[in-house]
Design a protein around this motif. Structure first.
Motif, mmCIF file in Angstrom:
data_model
loop_
_atom_site.group_PDB
_atom_site.id
_atom_site.type_symbol
_atom_site.label_atom_id
_atom_site.label_comp_id
_atom_site.label_asym_id
_atom_site.label_seq_id
_atom_site.Cartn_x
_atom_site.Cartn_y
_atom_site.Cartn_z
ATOM 1 N N ARG A 101 0.836 -1.207 0.000
ATOM 2 C CA ARG A 101 0.000 0.000 0.000
ATOM 3 C C ARG A 101 0.868 1.253 0.000
ATOM 4 O O ARG A 101 0.546 2.252 -0.655
ATOM 5 C CB ARG A 101 -0.917 -0.011 1.224
ATOM 6 N N TRP A 102 1.955 1.197 0.743
ATOM 7 C CA TRP A 102 2.799 2.385 0.869
ATOM 8 C C TRP A 102 3.942 2.443 -0.127
ATOM 9 O O TRP A 102 4.364 3.533 -0.522
ATOM 10 C CB TRP A 102 3.335 2.486 2.296
ATOM 11 N N LEU A 103 4.482 1.302 -0.534
ATOM 12 C CA LEU A 103 5.732 1.330 -1.298
ATOM 13 C C LEU A 103 5.645 0.771 -2.711
ATOM 14 O O LEU A 103 6.613 0.847 -3.455
ATOM 15 C CB LEU A 103 6.822 0.572 -0.527
ATOM 16 N N ALA A 104 4.498 0.227 -3.112
ATOM 17 C CA ALA A 104 4.414 -0.343 -4.455
ATOM 18 C C ALA A 104 4.513 0.726 -5.537
ATOM 19 O O ALA A 104 5.020 0.479 -6.629
ATOM 20 C CB ALA A 104 3.117 -1.144 -4.618
ATOM 21 N N ASP A 105 4.032 1.921 -5.256
ATOM 22 C CA ASP A 105 4.088 3.029 -6.212
ATOM 23 C C ASP A 105 4.305 4.313 -5.424
ATOM 24 O O ASP A 105 3.372 5.055 -5.143
ATOM 25 C CB ASP A 105 2.791 3.105 -7.027
ATOM 26 N N THR A 106 5.569 4.563 -5.062
ATOM 27 C CA THR A 106 5.854 5.658 -4.128
ATOM 28 C C THR A 106 6.933 6.606 -4.631
ATOM 29 O O THR A 106 7.841 6.213 -5.375
ATOM 30 C CB THR A 106 6.262 5.091 -2.751
ATOM 31 N N PHE A 107 6.802 7.848 -4.218
ATOM 32 C CA PHE A 107 7.831 8.857 -4.397
ATOM 33 C C PHE A 107 8.575 8.979 -3.076
ATOM 34 O O PHE A 107 7.954 9.194 -2.031
ATOM 35 C CB PHE A 107 7.204 10.197 -4.779
ATOM 36 N N GLU A 108 9.880 8.797 -3.113
ATOM 37 C CA GLU A 108 10.683 8.893 -1.898
ATOM 38 C C GLU A 108 11.369 10.252 -1.822
ATOM 39 O O GLU A 108 12.163 10.605 -2.700
ATOM 40 C CB GLU A 108 11.744 7.793 -1.854
ATOM 41 N N VAL A 109 11.031 11.022 -0.791
ATOM 42 C CA VAL A 109 11.748 12.269 -0.518
ATOM 43 C C VAL A 109 12.993 11.882 0.263
ATOM 44 O O VAL A 109 12.918 11.509 1.433
ATOM 45 C CB VAL A 109 10.880 13.266 0.272
ATOM 46 N N ALA A 110 14.135 11.936 -0.402
ATOM 47 C CA ALA A 110 15.373 11.455 0.212
ATOM 48 C C ALA A 110 15.978 12.468 1.166
ATOM 49 O O ALA A 110 16.486 12.109 2.230
ATOM 50 C CB ALA A 110 16.382 11.073 -0.872
ATOM 51 N N GLU A 111 15.966 13.730 0.786
ATOM 52 C CA GLU A 111 16.532 14.786 1.634
ATOM 53 C C GLU A 111 15.695 16.047 1.501
ATOM 54 O O GLU A 111 15.298 16.429 0.392
ATOM 55 C CB GLU A 111 17.975 15.109 1.246
ATOM 56 N N LEU A 112 15.449 16.700 2.623
ATOM 57 C CA LEU A 112 14.775 18.001 2.681
ATOM 58 C C LEU A 112 15.402 18.766 3.832
ATOM 59 O O LEU A 112 15.253 18.384 4.993
ATOM 60 C CB LEU A 112 13.276 17.834 2.903
ATOM 61 N N HIS A 113 16.135 19.829 3.506
ATOM 62 C CA HIS A 113 16.850 20.586 4.540
ATOM 63 C C HIS A 113 16.786 22.077 4.245
ATOM 64 O O HIS A 113 16.895 22.494 3.094
ATOM 65 C CB HIS A 113 18.316 20.152 4.620
ATOM 66 N N VAL A 114 16.623 22.854 5.304
ATOM 67 C CA VAL A 114 16.688 24.306 5.223
ATOM 68 C C VAL A 114 17.781 24.761 6.177
ATOM 69 O O VAL A 114 17.848 24.317 7.328
ATOM 70 C CB VAL A 114 15.337 24.953 5.604
ATOM 71 N N HIS A 115 18.661 25.623 5.687
ATOM 72 C CA HIS A 115 19.742 26.148 6.531
ATOM 73 C C HIS A 115 19.123 26.850 7.742
ATOM 74 O O HIS A 115 18.128 27.575 7.611
ATOM 75 C CB HIS A 115 20.587 27.129 5.722
#
Length: 198
Positions: A101-115
């Motif tokens: 349900r979660w990973l069969a068709d997923t977009f993975e946000v690998a990194e999200l950072h704000v200084h």
């Protein structure tokens, strides 16, 4: 002071700017220095994954450009380390249907950072919602430090529909506990006060 501007960057520009992106990562996460060469290698490898997309917030000045924040992600698939580890744990805890349900068709946000110097201005929210807005996948997933349940990052993710899929999860190889979070796409966008943004 001029506001940072948001722009998409392609794979070539992403790779060329890895050092600047890592500077933001270091300032935001304060990782052990021995992890940095590996992090750069991982980020470079991620840029070759299917469906790779990246955005940066930049502030241009006479002396050059400062990266205020960045996000990137890609289509999660079998054979990718993070995907396989999380898939295995979701299946172990909830069964194959749950993990699919979660990973069969997923977009993975690998990194999200704000200084840190640019946090509290809504940049993290804009990076996250922008990168997710054009995706065709059914879900979006990410992992974030699970040091406490009410960090600015966790609050941001929850405010757009993310829920905890795993909490207190330790990835193979050691390190601090993480929460793996997921949301259906499109994100459930709501107006939030700017002080809640990361």
């Amino acid at each position: 002071m001029k506001e940072p501007s948001l722009r998409e960057i392609d794979t070539r520009v992403f790779r060329r700017n890895l050092n600047g992106l890592l500077d933001v990562y270091i300032a935001a996460m304060e990782p052990p220095s021995d992890q940095l060469p590996g992090r750069q290698t991982i980020m470079h490898r991620h840029s070759s994954y299917p469906g790779f997309k990246a955005y940066v917030f930049e502030r241009r000045r006479a002396l050059g450009t400062t990266i205020a924040g960045f996000v990137y992600g890609f289509h999660g698939a079998s054979g990718q380390w993070w995907h396989d580890v999380v898939n295995g744990e979701l299946e172990r805890r909830g069964g194959r249907e749950h993990s699919d349900r979660w990973l069969a068709d997923t977009f993975e946000v690998a990194e999200l950072h704000v200084h840190p110097g640019f946090q509290g201005q809504g940049l993290g929210r804009r990076l996250l919602t922008t990168i997710c807005s054009e995706r065709s996948e059914q879900t979006v997933v990410l992992s974030t430090l699970d040091l406490r349940p009410d960090t600015p990052a966790r609050n941001l993710y929850r405010s757009v529909g993310f829920t905890d899929l795993l909490s207190g999860f330790e990835f193979p190889g050691g390190g601090p506990p993480y929460a793996v979070m997921g949301a259906p796409l499109p994100l459930a966008l709501k107006q939030q006060p700017s002080h809640q943004n990361s």
